[in-house]
Design a protein around this motif. Structure first.
Motif, mmCIF file in Angstrom:
data_model
loop_
_atom_site.group_PDB
_atom_site.id
_atom_site.type_symbol
_atom_site.label_atom_id
_atom_site.label_comp_id
_atom_site.label_asym_id
_atom_site.label_seq_id
_atom_site.Cartn_x
_atom_site.Cartn_y
_atom_site.Cartn_z
ATOM 1 N N ILE A 122 3.736 5.594 -5.903
ATOM 2 C CA ILE A 122 3.528 5.638 -7.358
ATOM 3 C C ILE A 122 2.505 6.732 -7.705
ATOM 4 O O ILE A 122 2.703 7.525 -8.629
ATOM 5 C CB ILE A 122 3.068 4.244 -7.866
ATOM 6 N N ALA A 123 1.441 6.782 -6.922
ATOM 7 C CA ALA A 123 0.400 7.786 -7.169
ATOM 8 C C ALA A 123 0.946 9.210 -6.983
ATOM 9 O O ALA A 123 0.619 10.118 -7.753
ATOM 10 C CB ALA A 123 -0.780 7.544 -6.230
ATOM 11 N N ASP A 124 1.814 9.386 -6.004
ATOM 12 C CA ASP A 124 2.422 10.707 -5.773
ATOM 13 C C ASP A 124 3.175 11.205 -6.996
ATOM 14 O O ASP A 124 3.394 12.401 -7.165
ATOM 15 C CB ASP A 124 3.456 10.636 -4.641
ATOM 16 N N GLY A 184 10.734 3.456 3.309
ATOM 17 C CA GLY A 184 11.342 3.391 1.983
ATOM 18 C C GLY A 184 10.275 3.244 0.903
ATOM 19 O O GLY A 184 10.289 3.942 -0.112
ATOM 20 N N ALA A 185 9.349 2.327 1.141
ATOM 21 C CA ALA A 185 8.297 2.091 0.147
ATOM 22 C C ALA A 185 7.517 3.384 -0.104
ATOM 23 O O ALA A 185 7.177 3.723 -1.238
ATOM 24 C CB ALA A 185 7.367 0.987 0.630
ATOM 25 N N ARG A 186 7.258 4.130 0.956
ATOM 26 C CA ARG A 186 6.437 5.337 0.835
ATOM 27 C C ARG A 186 7.185 6.503 0.186
ATOM 28 O O ARG A 186 6.666 7.221 -0.641
ATOM 29 C CB ARG A 186 5.945 5.735 2.243
ATOM 30 N N ARG A 187 8.459 6.674 0.606
ATOM 31 C CA ARG A 187 9.207 7.872 0.177
ATOM 32 C C ARG A 187 10.325 7.606 -0.819
ATOM 33 O O ARG A 187 10.906 8.529 -1.361
ATOM 34 C CB ARG A 187 9.846 8.574 1.387
ATOM 35 N N SER A 224 0.831 -1.204 0.000
ATOM 36 C CA SER A 224 0.000 0.000 0.000
ATOM 37 C C SER A 224 0.871 1.262 0.000
ATOM 38 O O SER A 224 0.544 2.251 -0.661
ATOM 39 C CB SER A 224 -1.002 -0.058 1.148
ATOM 40 N N ASN A 225 2.020 1.219 0.669
ATOM 41 C CA ASN A 225 2.912 2.390 0.650
ATOM 42 C C ASN A 225 3.537 2.606 -0.731
ATOM 43 O O ASN A 225 3.677 3.740 -1.179
ATOM 44 C CB ASN A 225 4.003 2.254 1.710
#
Ligand code: 6PG
Length: 474
Positions: free
Chosen positions: A25-27, A135-138, A19-20
């Motif tokens: 990717i959406a960002d 990491g996954a998020r940013r 989910s992160n």
């Protein structure tokens, strides 16, 4: 559905990482989709960024929402589940579509899947992803391997979502077949070794030098501002200051001393043994996690062997901490060097077409073993892409020599005082044999020949020889 409105990327497995990564990717302006069997996870995903991220519990709807060629990434537990999901996907995907396995799959499984899927006309990428939730998020570090044409298709997305170091993304094509998962496995082996070294350092500071938590915190803080700067030192600094609200002691002190693992460290050791390539600092890190699980046995032994026999350390803590910094530097270099040596050998045997400079480059950011020292590793392989071992690099050689004194002092002081430092000792023992032109392996050969007629080779003479040792000297 108009392709423009379709999703550019699909994710199967909406745990923390999945989910992160979708949010990341959406960002970056891509519409994307997530699939999970858990309705709760899908509902949670649908609340995050409804404009850009769609969640599905129906596989057909999920696949139908993707633009072609469809790109589907799996972030599900390694093993049978990956095979199950791929099987399901083959019923709904079309030839030419791309499957990315982003989990910590075993490289042998990845080789098999790559071959099977290639035969059936699907593109498969085995990709190591490092960096945990943040990491996954940013911005994670990503190690894709396998189908290079497919990588070129997903490269624009992966390049944008990766961490950036000095303007370079921390993602690059690693090499053929299972190269990506092999590199990630070795990353984790190095991660295990450095974590073990940090825990031994903590033990020396706490039980050898009897330092208080705030003083230990300060040491890690200072180290993180110098040449030991790294993500693992940084989080250790924070852990050594963390108290629960209202508590008078560290949360760390309440945590059970039994370390768990998911297997990637063990796989690194197994793979290295299969290649006859020594990585003792990683082996010892795996073994010490295993030993930690024998709590009852350790409790019994602690009564049988109380620690009263050691000599007491000299209490010049500043000097000891200085030596410890040198020792840590030395052993950390060894951990990376052994891991890189394994990659060098695996590249020869498995013909992955790895570029060790590229691996060092993408490990400089986003991943768990990111560190200042990776700049030096990157520099070493840029100077010499074929460098067989980091100890041979001239800049690293100089720094290693200067820190040898520190590791000798720490290993001898600690062992004299009954403080366990197996990873430091393994780093030193490895080094002392590595620089030993005449190892005592001749004796091992003689013994093998004595008890099993296994033969031996002689210096300066061709061929193999056998001696009837029991017949006495001739
Ligand atoms: C990463 C990590 C990650 C790994 C955990 C736990 O690079 O983000 O390596 O992939 O799963 O660190 O590993 P263990 O459970 O084996 O300690």
């Amino acid at each position: 559905m108009n392709t423009e409105h379709k999703n550019a990327f699909g994710m199967i497995g909406l745990g923390t990482m999945g989910s992160n990564l979708l949010q990341n990717i959406a960002d970056h302006g891509y519409k994307c989709a997530g699939y999970d069997i858990s309705t709760d996870k899908v509902a949670a995903l649908n609340k995050l960024n409804p404009e850009a991220i769609q969640g599905f519990t129906d596989m057909n709807d999920f696949i139908d929402s993707l633009s072609s060629p469809k790109v589907v990434m799996l972030l599900v537990p390694a093993g049978k589940i990956v095979d199950g999901v791929i099987e399901e996907l083959l019923e709904v995907l079309e030839k030419g579509d791309i499957i990315i396995d982003g989990g910590n799959s075993h490289f042998i499984d990845t080789d098999r899947r790559f071959k099977d899927l290639e035969k059936q006309g699907y593109h498969f990428i085995g990709m190591g992803v490092s960096g945990g939730e943040e990491g996954a998020r940013r911005g994670p570090s990503m190690m894709p391997g396998g189908d290079q044409n497919a990588y070129e298709i997903v490269k624009p997305i992966l390049t944008k979502i990766a961490a950036q170091v000095k303007g370079d993304p921390t993602v690059a094509y690693m090499g053929e077949r299972s190269a990506g998962h092999f590199v990630k496995m070795v990353h984790n082996g190095i991660e295990y070794a450095i974590m073990q070294l940090i825990s031994e350092t903590y033990e020396i500071l706490k039980n050898g030098l009897h330092m208080r938590p705030d003083a230990i915190h300060t040491i890690f803080k200072e180290w993180n501002e110098g040449r030991l700067q790294s993500y693992l030192i940084e989080i250790t600094r924070d852990i050594l200051a963390y108290k629960k609200k209202g508590s008078d002691h560290l949360l760390l002190d309440d945590i059970k001393d039994e370390a768990k693992s998911k297997g990637t460290g063990k796989w690194t050791s197994q793979a290295a043994m299969d290649l006859n390539l020594p990585i003792p600092i990683i082996d010892i890190a795996v073994s010490m996690r295993d030993l930690s699980k024998y709590k009852n046995l350790r409790t019994k032994a602690s009564k049988l062997y109380p620690d009263s026999e050691g000599t007491h350390p000299s209490h010049n803590n500043d000097e000891q901490v200085h030596q410890l910094e040198l020792a840590f530097y030395f052993a950390m270099v060894s951990a990376y060097a052994q891991g890189m040596h394994l990659l060098h050998r695996a590249n020869e045997v498995y013909d992955y077409k790895l570029n060790l400079d590229v691996i060092a480059k993408i490990w400089r950011g986003g991943c768990i073993i990111r560190s200042k020292f990776l700049e030096d590793i990157y520099g070493a392989y840029q100077n010499n892409a074929k460098l067989e071992h980091l100890f041979i690099d001239s800049a690293i050689h100089q720094n290693l020599r200067e820190s040898t004194q520190g590791i000798r002092s720490i290993v001898s002081e600690a062992t004299q005082n009954g403080i366990a430092v197996p990873a430091f000792a393994a780093a030193l023992g490895y080094f002392d044999n590595f620089r030993n032109e005449n190892m005592p392996a001749n004796l091992i050969q003689a013994q093998r020949d004595y008890f099993g007629s296994h033969t031996y080779e002689l210096k300066g003479k061709e061929g193999t020889f056998h001696t009837e040792w029991e017949a006495g000297n001739s």
